[in-house]
Design an enzyme around this catalytic site. Structure first.
Site, PDB file in Angstrom:
ATOM      1  N   THR A  73       0.848  -1.194   0.000  1.00 29.73           N
ATOM      2  CA  THR A  73       0.000   0.000   0.000  1.00 29.73           C
ATOM      3  C   THR A  73       0.884   1.245   0.000  1.00 29.73           C
ATOM      4  OG1 THR A  73      -1.778  -1.180   1.107  1.00 29.73           O
ATOM      5  CG2 THR A  73      -1.865   1.210   1.210  1.00 29.73           C
ATOM      6  N   ASN A 165      -5.416 -10.852  -6.918  1.00 35.61           N
ATOM      7  CA  ASN A 165      -5.439 -11.483  -5.599  1.00 35.61           C
ATOM      8  C   ASN A 165      -6.687 -12.327  -5.360  1.00 35.61           C
ATOM      9  OD1 ASN A 165      -6.155  -8.595  -5.825  1.00 35.61           O
ATOM     10  ND2 ASN A 165      -7.032  -8.855  -3.785  1.00 35.61           N
ATOM     11  N   GLN A 195       1.125 -10.287  -5.808  1.00 34.28           N
ATOM     12  CA  GLN A 195       0.774 -11.712  -5.900  1.00 34.28           C
ATOM     13  C   GLN A 195       1.701 -12.466  -6.844  1.00 34.28           C
ATOM     14  OE1 GLN A 195      -1.290 -13.022  -3.820  1.00 34.28           O
ATOM     15  NE2 GLN A 195      -2.408 -11.234  -3.070  1.00 34.28           N
ATOM     16  N   SER A 215       4.675  -6.808  -1.099  1.00 34.18           N
ATOM     17  CA  SER A 215       4.390  -6.946   0.337  1.00 34.18           C
ATOM     18  C   SER A 215       4.939  -8.273   0.835  1.00 34.18           C
ATOM     19  CB  SER A 215       2.874  -6.958   0.583  1.00 34.18           C
ATOM     20  OG  SER A 215       2.433  -5.715   1.051  1.00 34.18           O
ATOM     21  N   HIS A 217       4.253 -10.018   3.507  1.00 27.64           N
ATOM     22  CA  HIS A 217       3.366 -10.992   4.177  1.00 27.64           C
ATOM     23  C   HIS A 217       2.561 -11.853   3.217  1.00 27.64           C
ATOM     24  CE1 HIS A 217      -0.710  -8.932   3.975  1.00 27.64           C
ATOM     25  NE2 HIS A 217       0.083  -7.956   3.592  1.00 27.64           N
ATOM     26  N   CYS A 342      -9.596  -7.070   2.668  1.00 30.35           N
ATOM     27  CA  CYS A 342     -10.025  -5.695   2.973  1.00 30.35           C
ATOM     28  C   CYS A 342     -11.535  -5.566   2.787  1.00 30.35           C
ATOM     29  CB  CYS A 342      -9.356  -4.678   2.056  1.00 30.35           C
ATOM     30  SG  CYS A 342      -7.694  -5.060   1.622  1.00 30.35           S
TER      31      CYS A 342
END
Ligand code: PLP
Length: 351
Positions: A73, A165, A195, A215, A217, A342
Site C-alpha cells: 500500500t 489477488n 501476488q 508486500s 506478508h 479488505c
C-alpha cells in the site's frame, strides 16, 4: 493433530520458520541502527544491504531504485505520487496540455483498491483533476488490450497488476508492454507485483515497468515489510521525508526485523529449495480441483486455470451463497475467502 488447513494465503501467509529465525536474530543480536557508524550499526547495515542485494537478484533488478518500506500500500502510494507529480511538472512546463496530450490515467478494473483509492486521493490532493479511466477486463479477467491500444498515446500513467489477488488471473504483461511500445505511448507503468513474488518469473530490469510494489506478508514474511522497485530514470517523489534513510527515498528508521525476515524468504526463493516449483504447485491444485468437483458437482471455476496462478482457485457453487460456503469451510477447519480481506468486513460481493 492438524486443526486448521490455511488456504487464504493471498490475504496473508504463515511465516516461514527461517524468516522467524532471521527476525529473532535481528532483534536480539543485530539491534544497531543501520545509520550509525559504529560496529553495531555497520552490522545492521550489512544485514539490510544483504537483503537488498538478494532482492535485486530475485527480482532481476540490478539497476534502478529498490527501497524497503512498510508494504505494497505504501509502495503503491509512492508510485502514484511520483507519477502524478511528474504529470504536474509536465503541465507546469506547458506540456501535457490540450486535446490529444497524455492526460489520462488508466487503472485496471480488477486492481486492488489500494491502487484506485490512491489515484483518486492524490489526484484530489494535488488538485490535478486528471481524468481517471478504467481499463476493462474480458470474461477471463484479462485486460482488454484493444482498449489499451486505443488510449495508449494519451496515457500519462497506467496501472495493471501482475496477478489478481481474488481470481489469480495472470495479466498478459508482455502484451501490455508490446501495446505501449508499438503505440509509442508516453505512459509511466506501474505493475502491482504483490501476488507475483515467488509465483511468476520476474525480470524487472529487462522490462518496461516503471514501478513495482511488493508486500512481504503475501509470501511468508511478516506484515509491515515490503519493497518498491523504481526503474532507473523513472520519476520519483518520496512519500516520507525525514532522516534520509534508504538514500532519502523513504525516511524513518528501518524495520530491521522485517527486512531480515523478508531477506530470509528471498534467499529461500533464490536457493530454490523451500517452495514447490510451478509444476508441483499445479499438481497440488489439480488434486484440490478434483476434490472440489467431487464435493460440489455443479461447481464453476471462474477463471481459466491455464491463465491463473497455480496457487489460486476461484469458484462458485450455483445456488449456494459464498457466505454459506465460507461457514462450511470454516467449520471444517479450512480457511478460504470470498474476496479480498479488505472487503471481507464490508460483506459486499467482489467488484
Ligand atoms: N495489491 C494486491 C494485489 C494485494 O493483494 C494486496 C493485499 O491485499 C495489496 C496490494 C496491499 O498490500 P498490503 O495490504 O500488504 O499493503
Amino acid at each position: 493433530m492438524i486443526t486448521e488447513i490455511y488456504l487464504d494465503a493471498n490475504a496473508t501467509s504463515p511465516i516461514l520458520p527461517a524468516a522467524t529465525a532471521a527476525a529473532m536474530a535481528a532483534l536480539q543480536d543485530c539491534y544497531g541502527n543501520p545509520s550509525s557508524s559504529h560496529a553495531s550499526g555497520l552490522r545492521a547495515r550489512a544485514l539490510r544491504e544483504g537483503a537488498r542485494a538478494c532482492a535485486r537478484r530475485v527480482l532481476g533488478a540490478p539497476s534502478g531504485r529498490l527501497m524497503f518500506n512498510s508494504g505494497a500500500t505504501e509502495g503503491i502510494q509512492t508510485a502514484v505520487l511520483s507519477a502524478l507529480c511528474a504529470v504536474r511538472e509536465r503541465r507546469a512546463r506547458g506540456e501535457a496540455c490540450g486535446e490529444g496530450a497524455a492526460n489520462i490515467v488508466l487503472v485496471g478494473a480488477t486492481e486492488h483498491k489500494a491502487v484506485s483509492e490512491s489515484l483518486a486521493h492524490w489526484n484530489r490532493l494535488l488538485g490535478l483533476g486528471i481524468e481517471l479511466r478504467v481499463l476493462p477486463v474480458d470474461g477471463d479477467g484479462r485486460h482488454r488490450l484493444d482498449v489499451l491500444r486505443a488510449l495508449a498515446p494519451r496515457l500519462a500513467f497506467v496501472c495493471t497488476m501482475a496477478a489478481n489477488n481474488e481470481t489469480g488471473v495472470v495479466s498478459d504483461l508482455d502484451g501490455i508492454a508490446a501495446v505501449l511500445s508499438e503505440t509509442g505511448s508516453p505512459a509511466l507503468w506501474m505493475v502491482d507485483c504483490v501476488q507475483a513474488l515467488g509465483k511468476l518469473p520476474l525480470a524487472l530490469g529487462a522490462s518496461r515497468i516503471d514501478y513495482a510494489p511488493f508486500s512481504g506478508h503475501k509470501l511468508h514474511a511478516p506484515k509491515g515489510i515490503g519493497m518498491l522497485y523504481v526503474r532507473e530514470g523513472a520519476p520519483f517523489t518520496p512519500l516520507i521525508c525525514g532522516g534520509g534513510q534508504e538514500d532519502s527515498q523513504r525516511s524513518g528508521t528501518e524495520n530491521m526485523a522485517g527486512i531480515a525476515a523478508l531477506g530470509a524468504v528471498l534467499e529461500a526463493l533464490e536457493r530454490g529449495d523451500t517452495f514447490l516449483d510451478a509444476a508441483a504447485q499445479q499438481a497440488c491444485r489439480a488434486r484440490l480441483e478434483q476434490a472440489l468437483r467431487g464435493a460440489f458437482p455443479g461447481i464453476v471455476f471462474n477463471a481459466p486455470l491455464e491463465h491463473t496462478l497455480p496457487t489460486t482457485l476461484n469458484f462458485s457453487v450455483p445456488g449456494v451463497a459464498s457466505a454459506e460456503l465460507l461457514d462450511l469451510f470454516d467449520a471444517a477447519g479450512m480457511r478460504v475467502s470470498a474476496g479480498s480481506a479488505c472487503a471481507a468486513s464490508k460483506g459486499a460481493p467482489s467488484y
